[in-house]
Scaffold this motif. Structure first.
Motif, short mmCIF file in Angstrom:
data_model
loop_
_atom_site.label_atom_id
_atom_site.label_comp_id
_atom_site.label_asym_id
_atom_site.label_seq_id
_atom_site.Cartn_x
_atom_site.Cartn_y
_atom_site.Cartn_z
N VAL A 1 0.53 -1.63 0.00
CA VAL A 1 0.26 -0.14 0.04
C VAL A 1 0.82 1.59 -0.23
CG1 VAL A 1 -1.41 1.43 1.82
CG2 VAL A 1 -1.72 -0.82 1.12
N GLY A 2 0.63 1.79 -0.77
CA GLY A 2 1.46 3.16 -0.99
C GLY A 2 0.79 4.78 -1.15
N ALA A 3 1.55 5.75 -2.00
CA ALA A 3 0.40 6.89 -2.27
C ALA A 3 0.33 7.00 -2.76
CB ALA A 3 2.13 8.38 -1.79
N SER A 4 0.21 5.95 -4.45
CA SER A 4 0.08 6.17 -5.70
C SER A 4 -1.41 5.42 -5.58
CB SER A 4 1.32 5.52 -6.45
OG SER A 4 0.96 4.48 -5.99
N LYS A 5 -1.70 4.54 -4.51
CA LYS A 5 -3.16 4.47 -5.01
C LYS A 5 -4.20 4.96 -5.38
CE LYS A 5 -2.24 0.29 -3.30
NZ LYS A 5 -0.80 0.32 -2.74
N PRO A 6 -4.88 4.86 -6.33
CA PRO A 6 -5.86 5.47 -6.86
C PRO A 6 -6.72 5.42 -6.76
CG PRO A 6 -6.08 3.34 -7.86
CD PRO A 6 -5.28 2.68 -6.95
N SER A 7 -8.36 6.39 -6.11
CA SER A 7 -9.29 6.71 -5.46
C SER A 7 -10.38 6.18 -5.89
CB SER A 7 -9.39 8.17 -4.92
OG SER A 7 -9.45 8.88 -5.79
N ARG A 8 -10.59 5.90 -7.63
CA ARG A 8 -11.77 5.48 -8.28
C ARG A 8 -10.46 4.50 -9.26
NH1 ARG A 8 -11.05 9.12 -12.62
NH2 ARG A 8 -9.95 11.25 -12.44
N SER A 9 -11.08 4.13 -9.83
CA SER A 9 -10.69 3.63 -11.29
C SER A 9 -10.59 4.28 -12.10
CB SER A 9 -11.78 2.79 -12.15
OG SER A 9 -13.06 2.51 -11.63
N PRO A 10 -9.02 3.52 -12.59
CA PRO A 10 -8.05 4.76 -13.12
C PRO A 10 -8.68 4.65 -14.68
CG PRO A 10 -7.43 2.34 -13.65
CD PRO A 10 -8.42 2.64 -11.98
N SER A 11 -8.34 5.78 -14.97
CA SER A 11 -8.75 6.48 -16.78
C SER A 11 -7.55 6.01 -17.84
CB SER A 11 -9.02 7.61 -16.62
OG SER A 11 -8.24 8.40 -16.47
N ALA A 12 -7.02 5.04 -17.49
CA ALA A 12 -6.10 5.03 -18.65
C ALA A 12 -5.83 3.27 -17.70
CB ALA A 12 -5.26 5.78 -18.80
N ILE A 13 -4.83 2.74 -19.01
CA ILE A 13 -4.26 1.16 -18.08
C ILE A 13 -2.84 1.66 -19.29
CG2 ILE A 13 -4.51 -1.29 -17.66
CD1 ILE A 13 -7.52 -1.22 -16.87
N ASN B 1 -16.10 -0.78 -21.67
CA ASN B 1 -16.59 0.61 -20.36
C ASN B 1 -15.61 2.17 -20.85
OD1 ASN B 1 -17.85 -1.57 -19.51
ND2 ASN B 1 -15.98 -1.93 -18.24
N GLY B 2 -14.87 2.56 -21.64
CA GLY B 2 -14.53 3.47 -21.69
C GLY B 2 -12.98 3.98 -21.11
N THR B 3 -11.92 2.75 -20.84
CA THR B 3 -11.02 3.33 -20.68
C THR B 3 -9.82 3.24 -21.39
OG1 THR B 3 -11.60 1.67 -18.35
CG2 THR B 3 -9.22 2.17 -18.46
N ALA B 4 -9.18 3.90 -21.80
CA ALA B 4 -8.00 3.98 -22.44
C ALA B 4 -6.63 3.66 -22.22
CB ALA B 4 -7.43 5.94 -22.04
N MET B 5 -6.41 2.54 -23.36
CA MET B 5 -5.23 2.01 -22.63
C MET B 5 -4.31 2.24 -23.67
SD MET B 5 -7.55 -1.63 -22.70
CE MET B 5 -8.58 -1.10 -23.92
N GLY B 6 -2.64 1.49 -23.57
CA GLY B 6 -1.50 1.93 -24.45
C GLY B 6 -0.80 0.69 -24.00
N VAL B 7 0.02 0.64 -24.53
CA VAL B 7 1.19 -0.52 -24.16
C VAL B 7 2.62 0.00 -23.99
CG1 VAL B 7 2.72 -2.22 -25.19
CG2 VAL B 7 0.17 -2.24 -25.59
#
Length: 233
Positions: free
Chosen positions: A3-15, A114-120
């Motif tokens: 557990v660190g400070a980088s946790k999202p408080s909601r679903s991320p908008s990009a993966i 679901n509208g989540t942006a994605m990249g490699v």
């Protein structure tokens, strides 16, 4: 869970996804390329498992490790020359033996709908990465494709991740990195992103020991993993 400070408080908008060992099982093709290179120097072939242990850090590092494992280590300009010889060989072995990792298309479709942006974001060369993604018809899901030669520093530096996020128009704190190795963890931490690792990839160190926020058995577990990350924030 780390557990660190980088946790999202909601679903991320990009993966962002790593490629080798995360979206594709490319070790057989990479081994074929390595062994063609070694055969040109009259050196014995390496097994797929041996080569799998060498993946990570880019093609130059792969070449260096392969010659060391063959008992004929290279140094200095000899590495650069072998890397130049490897380049066309590597490009001939991109999709012949490579397969998608389990559930890749299903999971990418889920997030796309679901509208989540994605990249490699990968250390693999840009043109090779794009050719593989085109071969498997995955480019339609991806708003950013960043290979190792598109940035100054390879993972575990954050360069590829930050460039991909810039192309997607998403801040690191609103994104998630998904990979299989310590390089993915290091890059995500340096970029200020949470990171999930998948079992069954190309790390020689158990994924539980690499410091990811969560570890999943497969990509099918990613939606529930994201819920757990959000709950732990």
């Amino acid at each position: 869970m780390n557990v660190g400070a980088s946790k999202p408080s909601r679903s991320p908008s990009a993966i962002l996804f790593d490629l080798d060992g995360t979206l594709i099982d490319s070790a057989p093709d990479i081994a074929a390329a390595v062994n063609e290179l070694l055969a040109g120097r009259d050196l014995p072939p390496l097994s797929v498992d041996q080569v799998k242990a060498m993946i990570g850090g880019g093609v130059r590092k792969l070449v260096e490790r392969a010659f060391a494992a063959s008992g004929s280590p290279l140094a200095g300009s000899a590495i650069e020359e072998a890397n130049r010889v490897m380049a066309p060989i590597y490009r001939r072995h991109l999709t012949g033996l490579t397969r998608l990792m389990p559930a890749v298309r299903e999971v990418l479709t889920h997030f796309h709908l679901n509208g989540t942006a994605m990249g490699v974001a990968t250390n693999k060369p840009q043109l090779a990465t794009r050719e593989i993604l085109l071969h498997f018809h995955l480019t339609e899901y991806l708003g950013a494709i960043v290979g190792g030669d598109a940035v100054t520093h390879l993972k575990p530096a954050p360069d590829a991740l930050l460039l991909a996020l810039a192309q997607l128009g998403v801040e690191p704190t609103d994104a998630l990195m998904v990979g299989d190795s310590s390089g993915d963890v290091g890059a995500a931490r340096a970029a200020g992103m949470p990171v999930v690792l998948l079992r069954g990839g190309y790390t020689q160190i158990p994924v539980e020991e690499l410091g990811a926020d969560l570890v999943c058995d497969s990509l099918l577990d990613l939606p529930s993993a994201m819920q757990r990350l959000r709950a732990a924030a």
